[in-house]
Write a protein that holds these residues in place. Structure first.
Motif, PDB file in Angstrom:
ATOM      1  N   TYR A 133      -2.113  -2.126   9.065  1.00 28.40           N
ATOM      2  CA  TYR A 133      -2.853  -3.353   8.783  1.00 28.40           C
ATOM      3  C   TYR A 133      -3.492  -3.321   7.394  1.00 28.40           C
ATOM      4  O   TYR A 133      -3.561  -4.351   6.719  1.00 28.40           O
ATOM      5  N   ASN A 134      -3.932  -2.162   6.936  1.00 30.42           N
ATOM      6  CA  ASN A 134      -4.534  -2.083   5.601  1.00 30.42           C
ATOM      7  C   ASN A 134      -3.513  -2.377   4.510  1.00 30.42           C
ATOM      8  O   ASN A 134      -3.781  -3.171   3.593  1.00 30.42           O
ATOM      9  N   CYS A 135      -2.364  -1.740   4.563  1.00 30.21           N
ATOM     10  CA  CYS A 135      -1.344  -1.974   3.538  1.00 30.21           C
ATOM     11  C   CYS A 135      -0.815  -3.405   3.609  1.00 30.21           C
ATOM     12  O   CYS A 135      -0.591  -4.048   2.583  1.00 30.21           O
ATOM     13  N   ASN A 136      -0.627  -3.930   4.827  1.00 24.69           N
ATOM     14  CA  ASN A 136      -0.160  -5.297   4.979  1.00 24.69           C
ATOM     15  C   ASN A 136      -1.197  -6.285   4.436  1.00 24.69           C
ATOM     16  O   ASN A 136      -0.852  -7.257   3.763  1.00 24.69           O
ATOM     17  N   GLY A 137      -2.478  -6.038   4.714  1.00 29.53           N
ATOM     18  CA  GLY A 137      -3.535  -6.905   4.197  1.00 29.53           C
ATOM     19  C   GLY A 137      -3.609  -6.866   2.685  1.00 29.53           C
ATOM     20  O   GLY A 137      -3.755  -7.899   2.030  1.00 29.53           O
ATOM     21  N   ALA A 138      -3.497  -5.677   2.107  1.00 29.04           N
ATOM     22  CA  ALA A 138      -3.524  -5.556   0.647  1.00 29.04           C
ATOM     23  C   ALA A 138      -2.343  -6.296   0.035  1.00 29.04           C
ATOM     24  O   ALA A 138      -2.483  -6.992  -0.979  1.00 29.04           O
ATOM     25  N   ALA A 193      -0.799  -8.859   1.334  1.00 25.45           N
ATOM     26  CA  ALA A 193      -1.021 -10.293   1.507  1.00 25.45           C
ATOM     27  C   ALA A 193      -2.064 -10.836   0.534  1.00 25.45           C
ATOM     28  O   ALA A 193      -1.874 -11.894  -0.064  1.00 25.45           O
ATOM     29  N   PHE A 194      -3.169 -10.116   0.362  1.00 25.94           N
ATOM     30  CA  PHE A 194      -4.269 -10.611  -0.468  1.00 25.94           C
ATOM     31  C   PHE A 194      -4.072 -10.371  -1.957  1.00 25.94           C
ATOM     32  O   PHE A 194      -4.504 -11.169  -2.780  1.00 25.94           O
ATOM     33  N   TYR A 195      -3.466  -9.262  -2.317  1.00 31.66           N
ATOM     34  CA  TYR A 195      -3.363  -8.873  -3.731  1.00 31.66           C
ATOM     35  C   TYR A 195      -1.937  -8.812  -4.250  1.00 31.66           C
ATOM     36  O   TYR A 195      -1.723  -8.552  -5.429  1.00 31.66           O
ATOM     37  N   GLY A 196      -0.964  -8.998  -3.361  1.00 25.76           N
ATOM     38  CA  GLY A 196       0.429  -8.941  -3.772  1.00 25.76           C
ATOM     39  C   GLY A 196       0.940  -7.519  -3.948  1.00 25.76           C
ATOM     40  O   GLY A 196       2.102  -7.307  -4.244  1.00 25.76           O
ATOM     41  N   LEU A 197       0.070  -6.555  -3.750  1.00 28.51           N
ATOM     42  CA  LEU A 197       0.435  -5.162  -3.961  1.00 28.51           C
ATOM     43  C   LEU A 197      -0.587  -4.288  -3.242  1.00 28.51           C
ATOM     44  O   LEU A 197      -1.777  -4.571  -3.262  1.00 28.51           O
ATOM     45  N   CYS A 198      -0.121  -3.251  -2.604  1.00 20.84           N
ATOM     46  CA  CYS A 198      -1.021  -2.281  -1.978  1.00 20.84           C
ATOM     47  C   CYS A 198      -1.344  -1.213  -3.015  1.00 20.84           C
ATOM     48  O   CYS A 198      -0.487  -0.872  -3.838  1.00 20.84           O
ATOM     49  N   PRO A 199      -2.556  -0.656  -3.012  1.00 22.74           N
ATOM     50  CA  PRO A 199      -2.879   0.398  -3.966  1.00 22.74           C
ATOM     51  C   PRO A 199      -1.922   1.579  -3.907  1.00 22.74           C
ATOM     52  O   PRO A 199      -1.718   2.257  -4.904  1.00 22.74           O
ATOM     53  N   HIS A 200      -1.319   1.803  -2.731  1.00 25.46           N
ATOM     54  CA  HIS A 200      -0.349   2.889  -2.626  1.00 25.46           C
ATOM     55  C   HIS A 200       0.921   2.550  -3.414  1.00 25.46           C
ATOM     56  O   HIS A 200       1.553   3.422  -3.980  1.00 25.46           O
ATOM     57  N   GLY A 201       1.314   1.269  -3.372  1.00 25.75           N
ATOM     58  CA  GLY A 201       2.447   0.767  -4.130  1.00 25.75           C
ATOM     59  C   GLY A 201       3.789   1.378  -3.793  1.00 25.75           C
ATOM     60  O   GLY A 201       4.690   1.384  -4.622  1.00 25.75           O
ATOM     61  N   LEU A 202       3.961   1.877  -2.569  1.00 27.70           N
ATOM     62  CA  LEU A 202       5.178   2.597  -2.243  1.00 27.70           C
ATOM     63  C   LEU A 202       6.197   1.783  -1.455  1.00 27.70           C
ATOM     64  O   LEU A 202       7.315   2.229  -1.275  1.00 27.70           O
ATOM     65  N   TYR A 203       5.819   0.636  -0.954  1.00 26.40           N
ATOM     66  CA  TYR A 203       6.736  -0.158  -0.133  1.00 26.40           C
ATOM     67  C   TYR A 203       7.460  -1.176  -1.001  1.00 26.40           C
ATOM     68  O   TYR A 203       7.143  -1.362  -2.166  1.00 26.40           O
ATOM     69  N   GLN A 204       8.394  -1.883  -0.373  1.00 29.38           N
ATOM     70  CA  GLN A 204       9.133  -2.939  -1.075  1.00 29.38           C
ATOM     71  C   GLN A 204       8.249  -4.150  -1.264  1.00 29.38           C
ATOM     72  O   GLN A 204       7.499  -4.531  -0.450  1.00 29.38           O
TER      73      GLN A 204
END
Length: 91
Positions: A73-78, A80-91
């Motif tokens: 949920y954290n990575c999905n939320g990031a 959705a909200f920012y267009g990118l997760c801080p981890h940046g490892l997914y597609q």
């Protein structure tokens, strides 16, 4: 109660079929995992499968690739909200 348990079981099967962990951060606790559309086209996809929930549709269609991925949920939320997760490892 039966329908709730059935839906939960199907969701667990689908998450397992797609890798059982967040593709971004590696989170593996089922309670924290969600199915996320890879191309951010979830609303469009849901219109084409009306009357069906996503896990059931994925299972009925033999777990097609390129549509969803497992994210926490954290990575999905990031995403959705920012267009990118801080981890940046997914597609």
């Amino acid at each position: 109660v039966y329908n709730m348990l059935r839906r939960r079981r199907i969701r667990q099967e689908v998450i397992a079929a797609y890798g059982d962990e967040c593709v971004c951060c590696g989170e593996f606790l089922y309670e924290f995992l969600t199915l996320a559309h890879i191309n951010n086209d979830g609303a469009e996809h849901r219109k084409t499968v009306s009357g069906s929930n996503l896990p059931m549709w994925l299972k009925s269609n033999n777990y097609p690739s390129g549509i969803v991925q497992v994210l926490c949920y954290n990575c999905n939320g990031a995403k959705a909200f920012y267009g990118l997760c801080p981890h940046g490892l997914y597609q």
